[in-house]
Design a protein around this motif. Sequence first.
Motif, PDB file in Angstrom:
ATOM      1  N   SER A 118       0.838  -1.199   0.000  1.00 50.04           N
ATOM      2  CA  SER A 118       0.000   0.000   0.000  1.00 50.04           C
ATOM      3  C   SER A 118       0.880   1.259   0.000  1.00 50.04           C
TER       4      SER A 118
ATOM      5  N   ARG B  54      -8.938   6.341   7.994  1.00 52.31           N
ATOM      6  CA  ARG B  54      -9.133   5.075   7.294  1.00 52.31           C
ATOM      7  C   ARG B  54     -10.588   4.999   6.869  1.00 52.31           C
ATOM      8  N   GLY B  55     -10.846   4.927   5.572  1.00 54.69           N
ATOM      9  CA  GLY B  55     -12.224   4.800   5.110  1.00 54.69           C
ATOM     10  C   GLY B  55     -13.143   5.789   5.803  1.00 54.69           C
TER      11      GLY B  55
ATOM     12  N   GLU C 259     -13.626  -0.420  -3.871  1.00 56.39           N
ATOM     13  CA  GLU C 259     -12.377  -0.195  -3.139  1.00 56.39           C
ATOM     14  C   GLU C 259     -12.626   0.588  -1.848  1.00 56.39           C
ATOM     15  N   SER C 260     -11.725   0.390  -0.896  1.00 54.56           N
ATOM     16  CA  SER C 260     -11.810   1.172   0.329  1.00 54.56           C
ATOM     17  C   SER C 260     -11.691   2.656  -0.007  1.00 54.56           C
ATOM     18  N   SER C 261     -12.438   3.478   0.692  1.00 60.21           N
ATOM     19  CA  SER C 261     -12.492   4.934   0.484  1.00 60.21           C
ATOM     20  C   SER C 261     -13.214   5.334  -0.795  1.00 60.21           C
ATOM     21  N   ASP C 262     -13.853   4.377  -1.473  1.00 64.90           N
ATOM     22  CA  ASP C 262     -14.650   4.713  -2.660  1.00 64.90           C
ATOM     23  C   ASP C 262     -16.108   4.361  -2.371  1.00 64.90           C
TER      24      ASP C 262
ATOM     25  N   SER D  76     -23.235   1.024   4.159  1.00 67.32           N
ATOM     26  CA  SER D  76     -21.970   1.716   4.414  1.00 67.32           C
ATOM     27  C   SER D  76     -21.342   1.237   5.703  1.00 67.32           C
ATOM     28  N   GLY D  77     -20.027   1.062   5.672  1.00 66.55           N
ATOM     29  CA  GLY D  77     -19.285   0.689   6.882  1.00 66.55           C
ATOM     30  C   GLY D  77     -19.271   1.832   7.883  1.00 66.55           C
TER      31      GLY D  77
ATOM     32  N   LYS E 135     -17.737   2.519   0.937  1.00 68.77           N
ATOM     33  CA  LYS E 135     -16.635   1.970   1.741  1.00 68.77           C
ATOM     34  C   LYS E 135     -15.832   3.109   2.350  1.00 68.77           C
ATOM     35  N   GLY E 136     -16.540   4.098   2.835  1.00 65.61           N
ATOM     36  CA  GLY E 136     -15.872   5.197   3.533  1.00 65.61           C
ATOM     37  C   GLY E 136     -15.368   6.291   2.611  1.00 65.61           C
TER      38      GLY E 136
END
Lengths: 527, 96
Positions: free
Chosen positions: A264, A431-432, B13-16, B36-37, B69-70
């Motif tokens: 990452s 994070r997210g 994807e995470s953050s999308d 949503s998480g 996903k955030g």
Amino acid sequence: MRTFNFLAMNKNKIGREIPKNIEGIGELEPYSGAWKKLKKGWMDELTSPPPNKAKMPHADKVCDTLEEAIEKSNPKDGMTVSFHHHMRNGENILVRSIDILAKMGIKNITLASSSLNESHNPIIKYLEDGTITRIWTSGIRGKLGQAISSGVMDLPITIHSHGGRVRAIHTGKISIDLAIIAASAADEEGNATGSTGKSAFGSLGYAHIDSQYAKQVMVVTDDLVDYPCYPLSIKQIYVDFVVKVDSIGDSSKIASGTTRITKSPMDLRIAKLGADVIENSGFFNEGFSFQVGAGGASLAVAKFIREKMKRKNIKGSFLLGGVTSYGVDMLNEGLFKTIFDVQSFDAAVSTSLYNNKNHIEISAGHYASPFNCGCVTNKLDIVVLGALEIDLDFNVNVITGANGEVRGASGGHSDTASGAQLTVVVCPSFRGRISTINKRVQTVVTPGETVDVLVTERGICVNPMKPELEESLKKAGLNIKKIEDLQQEVEKIVGKAKEVKYSDKIVGLVEYRDGTIVDVIRQVIEE
Amino acid sequence: MKLIKKAQAGSFESSDILILASPVEEGEGRDIQIESGVFMQYGETIEKLIHQVLDQFEVNDVQLQIHDKGAIEPVILARMETVMQRALEMQKGTMY
């Protein structure tokens, strides 16, 4: 369900409300400072004596089944059963043993596992039916954590650090009736190791103390070897029963390959900054000692430190802790003289532990217990740790997730932070969409007075208690920000989050390593 | 405006955020499902943002399936705008 009425609360040193007393648990001592109790030079609490035992010459300890051994141990209601978590998600002895105890009708069990993870989800039913009524552990994850956060148990669980667990066993706060110790190889007398055998998992560091203090000790193995079995991680002088089973767990989950450094870009960026901080901290010197976490950015710091050590021709003294194959590579390259291994994270580590005399298994007490003549974390120069959240006082949460549920582990976090000369916390700034830098963390595991610097991709924050460190990092041209400013910056990006709603019911107590209570975890109210 | 076809934008994807838009009969209104998480923390603000973009495009009848996903707000806005442009055939894309 009993309802809890806490008559009185104490505020501890970091401003958290701690009940003075909990029915069924007893009086609670509020956290009073990271080193306050150690300064005395002794522990006020008495240590409880280990049990007296005797065996006739050539007596037989071997049992054919786990059922037989557990029956022979004469289990009783209200007993405490202990386990270790060296096999991580591949472990299956804990659930099988509790299944057997439940079938025998044993109730009111205290479960004292050095940690719990997702493989232990099947015990949720035993929390519901009163088979297990009390839990001591370093960590909890998955559905089990959610169940506990939702209030499935009457009594709160106790979260301890790895060093704190040893203290709690010494003082009899955890008084183990039966220790069930899985080992990947053992002989008929109970000498046992985790470093060889088909299910090899490496160090058995967390189980040493259980073997010495439990009233009865059972070694469970899927590889019963000819006498004697060595290295002697667990010694026969403590062992009552030896059980041969087909499998102690899923070896593909226990001993899988090698640990890889993250790819990452974000984690690598943070790790590079973390290594730059270390290089300019004044502690990156010949003979330094080092510990990194096993995941993400934390482990990746080792990659950059490895490069810097080679470039500057610096050799270290020892690597400590949860050991990955990456640490083994650094040992084999001669970058460090020694590895002290309390817990091994992958298959390559077990092989090294077995073959390399410079790779040394140590017990959890030797690793991190605050109450002895000096654990190895006390000799630690630099530790790199992760965080779920950190607050403006540098308090770190590694136990409750953004939704308030228990989903992490205290582990050696507070032990190493308290011991190391330089404690570096590395984590992404969010994070997210969940900010990792908050005004107040939900749960404190590691108090801010033991944390020196926070490294994120968006900036580096130095604890105001360490002005010299801030000065030298600034001189090195690093992007230093006030933690308050960074918190605001991140909040602007992610937006203000709605806060988790908690009830008054306490579902968990977080012990600091010295046995004082650093924080409590409350029941989450689902909307 | 009336949606012409199904469309999607974003990723898992995470953050999308992944948004699937489907046309519905006129008068059926806005049927919005959000997973949503971070629903607990940001569910309300996500919903507000979605309605804001629908208002902008004057879309009153639509079914939206949203997997978040955030994603931060600029990402949500961008994905919403794209999915609307695709569903309204205002933009020729490769994903339908």
